[in-house]
Design a protein around this motif. Structure first.
Motif, PDB file in Angstrom:
ATOM      1  N   ASN A  26     -30.684   7.750 -30.608  1.00 53.00           N
ATOM      2  CA  ASN A  26     -29.632   6.642 -30.685  1.00 53.00           C
ATOM      3  C   ASN A  26     -29.821   5.523 -31.792  1.00 53.00           C
ATOM      4  O   ASN A  26     -30.962   5.298 -32.447  1.00 53.00           O
ATOM      5  CB  ASN A  26     -30.158   5.638 -29.362  1.00 53.00           C
ATOM      6  CG  ASN A  26     -29.143   6.282 -28.092  1.00 53.00           C
ATOM      7  OD1 ASN A  26     -28.087   6.160 -28.225  1.00 53.00           O
ATOM      8  ND2 ASN A  26     -29.769   6.511 -27.212  1.00 53.00           N
ATOM      9  N   PRO A  27     -28.886   4.960 -32.353  1.00 52.93           N
ATOM     10  CA  PRO A  27     -27.562   5.171 -31.846  1.00 52.93           C
ATOM     11  C   PRO A  27     -26.817   6.289 -32.061  1.00 52.93           C
ATOM     12  O   PRO A  27     -27.184   6.992 -33.494  1.00 52.93           O
ATOM     13  CB  PRO A  27     -26.731   3.840 -32.304  1.00 52.93           C
ATOM     14  CG  PRO A  27     -27.532   3.428 -33.573  1.00 52.93           C
ATOM     15  CD  PRO A  27     -28.897   3.973 -33.301  1.00 52.93           C
TER      16      PRO A  27
ATOM     17  N   GLU B 147     -32.490   2.522 -36.877  1.00 53.98           N
ATOM     18  CA  GLU B 147     -31.766   2.310 -35.724  1.00 53.98           C
ATOM     19  C   GLU B 147     -31.159   1.088 -35.415  1.00 53.98           C
ATOM     20  O   GLU B 147     -30.073   0.841 -35.171  1.00 53.98           O
ATOM     21  CB  GLU B 147     -32.490   2.959 -34.526  1.00 53.98           C
ATOM     22  CG  GLU B 147     -32.888   4.383 -34.401  1.00 53.98           C
ATOM     23  CD  GLU B 147     -33.896   4.941 -33.404  1.00 53.98           C
ATOM     24  OE1 GLU B 147     -34.136   6.203 -33.299  1.00 53.98           O
ATOM     25  OE2 GLU B 147     -34.181   4.023 -32.578  1.00 53.98           O
ATOM     26  N   LEU B 151     -27.371  -0.320 -35.303  1.00 52.37           N
ATOM     27  CA  LEU B 151     -27.097  -1.050 -34.014  1.00 52.37           C
ATOM     28  C   LEU B 151     -26.197  -2.306 -34.513  1.00 52.37           C
ATOM     29  O   LEU B 151     -25.324  -2.831 -33.958  1.00 52.37           O
ATOM     30  CB  LEU B 151     -28.080  -1.444 -33.121  1.00 52.37           C
ATOM     31  CG  LEU B 151     -28.600  -0.226 -32.245  1.00 52.37           C
ATOM     32  CD1 LEU B 151     -29.787  -0.772 -31.405  1.00 52.37           C
ATOM     33  CD2 LEU B 151     -27.400   0.262 -31.230  1.00 52.37           C
ATOM     34  N   ASP B 154     -22.979  -1.566 -35.880  1.00 51.02           N
ATOM     35  CA  ASP B 154     -22.099  -1.090 -35.047  1.00 51.02           C
ATOM     36  C   ASP B 154     -21.775  -2.411 -33.912  1.00 51.02           C
ATOM     37  O   ASP B 154     -20.400  -2.222 -33.771  1.00 51.02           O
ATOM     38  CB  ASP B 154     -22.680  -0.021 -33.927  1.00 51.02           C
ATOM     39  CG  ASP B 154     -22.961   1.228 -34.644  1.00 51.02           C
ATOM     40  OD1 ASP B 154     -22.480   1.438 -35.848  1.00 51.02           O
ATOM     41  OD2 ASP B 154     -23.746   1.958 -33.934  1.00 51.02           O
ATOM     42  N   GLU B 165     -28.319  -5.121 -24.444  1.00 48.79           N
ATOM     43  CA  GLU B 165     -28.072  -4.467 -25.843  1.00 48.79           C
ATOM     44  C   GLU B 165     -28.374  -5.310 -27.114  1.00 48.79           C
ATOM     45  O   GLU B 165     -28.983  -4.831 -28.161  1.00 48.79           O
ATOM     46  CB  GLU B 165     -26.574  -4.214 -26.087  1.00 48.79           C
ATOM     47  CG  GLU B 165     -26.121  -3.244 -25.056  1.00 48.79           C
ATOM     48  CD  GLU B 165     -24.530  -2.790 -25.123  1.00 48.79           C
ATOM     49  OE1 GLU B 165     -24.275  -1.662 -25.305  1.00 48.79           O
ATOM     50  OE2 GLU B 165     -23.760  -3.880 -24.885  1.00 48.79           O
TER      51      GLU B 165
END
Lengths: 327, 327
Positions: A26-27, B147, B151, B154, B165
Motif C-alpha cells: 500500500n498504496p 509509501e 500517499l 495521491d 488517512e
C-alpha cells in the motif's frame, strides 16, 4: 545441455518467487508502478548467475533466492532511474515507468525497489556473520554502480578517455553486478574460499566481456549499411571501447577528422561513414572484439578449480552465451 | 538547561563525524553533488533524537553515531529526490541539488546517499543479532517513507480524504523517522524493553505532533494578512489536517464554497480569504492545534517509565521545542 532451456527453467522458478515477493503493498499506486518493470520479464541473467554459481559449489539454490530477488530488484531500480536520467521512452517493449506513471512516481518506485531489495536480503537463512558479510558486499557493489553511472555521464563531456578509465567505468556500471552475483551465490552455497574466489573472478570477467561484446555487436552488425543507432552513437560521441581505442590511436589527419566529426551532432551520413571507416582502419573494432573474447576466456579459465558438474558446464556455456548472441 | 545549546552541542559533535564519513570518493563529481545538501547544515533533529534517546537509557552515544549518520543520510536522500518530484528550487537557502548539478546527477546523488546510509549502519559495533534487528527496523521505516511520499502525492488528486488517512500519511512520511530514531537510540544504548517501547512511543507522537504543528504554524502565523504560501496551499488544494477537517465538516453552502474554491488554481484573493474564514469558523485551525498539542502531551507521557536524568529532561523539552517555534 541446451542453455536456453536451462536458463528458462531457472528463470521460471525465480519468477514465481519474485512475483510472490512483490505481491500486495500500500498504496497500490506505488506498488503497481514498482512492479511494472520487474514483472515485465527479461532473461533474469543476474539471478541465474547467482543460482548456477550456488549449484556449482553443490549448494541448495533455495538459499540463494532472497539474494537473487535482491539483485533483480536493484537491477530494475537502476533501470528505472537510468531511464529517467536518459529520458528513455521504451524498455522491454513497454513504456518506461516514468512515461507510464510520471516522473515523481517513477523516482519513488525506484526507491521502493531499492529498499525492498534490502528487505529481501533479510530473508536469507544464513548465520549472522555470513549475512553481514554478504550484505556488505551487496552494499559495496551498489555504491560502485552509482559511481559507474556517474562516470558514464561524465565521460560524455570529455573528448578523450583512456582505455583503463573506460574499463573501470564498465566494471563499476555493469561487471560488479555479475561479479557479486557469482561470488555471493558461491558463499551462500557453502563453497570453499578457493571456489568463492574463482566465481568472483568468473563473474567479473564475464561481465566485462559481455559489456564490451555489446559495443562490438552494435557496430559490427551490419558492415555495409550503417544503422541509425551507430550513426547516432558517433554523433553523440558515445564512448565505447571501439571509440576509446580509435580516439587514443588516431594521429595527424585522422585525429583532426575525429575531432571534427566524433561527437558532432550535425555530422552528415558521409562524415559518420568516415569515422566508421577509421574504426576499421585503426583496428579498433578488432581490438574490442579481441578484448571481449579475452575476458570471456579468462572467465572460463577461472572455473578450473571447480569440480566437474552440470552446473560448471552451464557456467562455461553461459560465458560463451552472450558472445554468441546475434543482433 | 538551554535546549538550543544542548542541541547544538550534539549537532556539532555529529557534524564532525558526518563530514569524516562523507570525505573523498570517486568520481568527485558524484560525491560533490551528494555532499551538497547534507553538509549544508540543518538542526540534525533526527540524529539528536537518536543520541538523546541513547543517553536517556544511560548508553554511550558513540555507539549511536553510525545510526545517526545513516538517519541523516536517508533524510537528505529523501529531500533530494522529493525536491526533484516537487520541482523545488531552494533548500536550506541554497539551490537544490538538481538545480545546481542537473537532474540526472541529483537522482544519482540521492541513490548514493541511500546506499551510504547502509554502509554507515555496518559501522555499528553491536552484536550480530542486534545489528540485524536494528537494520530491519531501518529498512522497514524507509519503506514506509516511500509509501508516505506516494500517499501525499495521491492525496493531491483526491477531493476528500478522512482524518485517519491523513494521519496515516504523515505517520509514514514524517513520524516514523522520529519513532525509529528514538527507538533505535534506546536499543543501541542498551535500554530495557520497557524503555525501548517508551522511546518508540515518544518518537512517534513527537513526530506526529511536529508535522501537524507545522501545518498549524503555516496558517496561523498571520491572522490579518494571508501569506502567499497559505493562498497557494488553498489554491493547490494542499491536504493539511486543517483542510482535511474543514472538508469533512463543511455542509450545505460551505461545502459548495469549498468545492468551488479549494484546489482551484485560479481562485481570487477574496475567494481564498473565504476559505480561510471557513477554516476558522468550523474550528479546523483549533482542531489542528489541539491535535498537535495532544500528540506532544502523549510523547511526554510516554517518558514516565524512564528514570529522571538530564537526558530525559532534554527529551521533554525537545517535545515542546517544535511547538514553541515561531515562523
Amino acid at each position: 545441455m541446451d542453455i536456453d532451456i536451462e536458463l528458462k527453467k531457472r528463470a521460471d522458478f525465480f519468477n514465481t518467487q519474485l512475483e510472490k515477493f512483490l505481491e500486495g503493498g500500500n498504496p497500490e499506486s506505488l506498488y503497481e508502478a514498482a512492479r511494472h518493470l520487474p514483472l515485465a520479464g527479461g532473461k533474469r541473467l543476474r539471478p541465474c548467475f547467482s543460482l548456477i554459481s550456488c549449484e556449482a559449489v553443490k549448494g541448495d539454490i533455495i538459499k540463494v533466492i532472497p539474494l537473487a530477488i535482491a539483485l533483480e530488484l536493484i537491477h530494475n531500480f537502476t533501470l528505472i532511474h537510468d531511464d529517467i536520467m536518459d529520458k528513455s521512452k521504451l524498455r522491454r517493449k513497454l513504456p518506461t515507468v516514468h512515461i507510464k506513471y510520471g516522473e515523481p512516481a517513477a523516482i519513488n518506485a525506484g526507491d521502493l525497489l531499492f529498499i525492498k531489495a534490502f528487505e529481501s536480503m533479510h530473508n536469507m537463512s544464513v548465520d549472522c556473520s555470513t549475512f553481514k558479510n554478504v550484505e556488505f558486499g551487496f552494499i559495496d557493489f551498489i555504491r560502485e554502480i552509482c559511481e559507474g553511472q556517474q562516470l558514464d555521464m561524465d565521460f560524455e563531456n570529455r573528448q578523450i578517455i583512456n582505455e583503463d578509465e573506460y574499463l573501470e567505468m564498465i566494471r563499476k556500471k555493469t561487471a560488479v553486478f555479475f561479479q557479486f552475483a557469482s561470488e555471493a551465490g558461491a558463499i551462500l552455497g557453502g563453497g570453499t574460499q578457493d571456489e568463492i574466489n574463482a566465481l568472483n573472478e568468473y563473474g567479473l570477467n564475464a561481465g566485462l566481456g559481455f559489456q564490451i561484446w555489446d559495443d562490438y555487436l552494435d557496430i559490427s552488425s551490419d558492415e555495409t549499411v550503417l544503422g541509425k543507432d551507430i550513426g547516432n552513437d558517433i554523433r553523440n560521441g558515445k564512448k565505447t571501447l571501439i571509440a576509446v581505442h580509435c580516439l587514443n590511436n588516431a594521429t595527424g589527419n585522422n585525429k583532426k577528422l575525429l575531432n571534427r566529426i566524433f561527437g558532432n551532432i550535425k555530422a552528415t551520413e558521409n562524415e559518420v561513414r568516415q569515422v566508421y571507416d577509421l574504426f576499421r582502419q585503426l583496428k579498433s573494432i578488432d581490438h574490442a572484439k579481441n578484448t571481449a573474447l579475452n575476458y570471456i576466456a579468462n572467465a572460463k579459465k577461472a572455473l578450473n578449480v571447480l569440480p566437474d558438474s552440470d552446473a560448471k558446464q552451464l557456467l562455461l556455456e553461459l560465458a560463451d552465451y552472450s558472445i554468441k548472441r546475434k543482433m
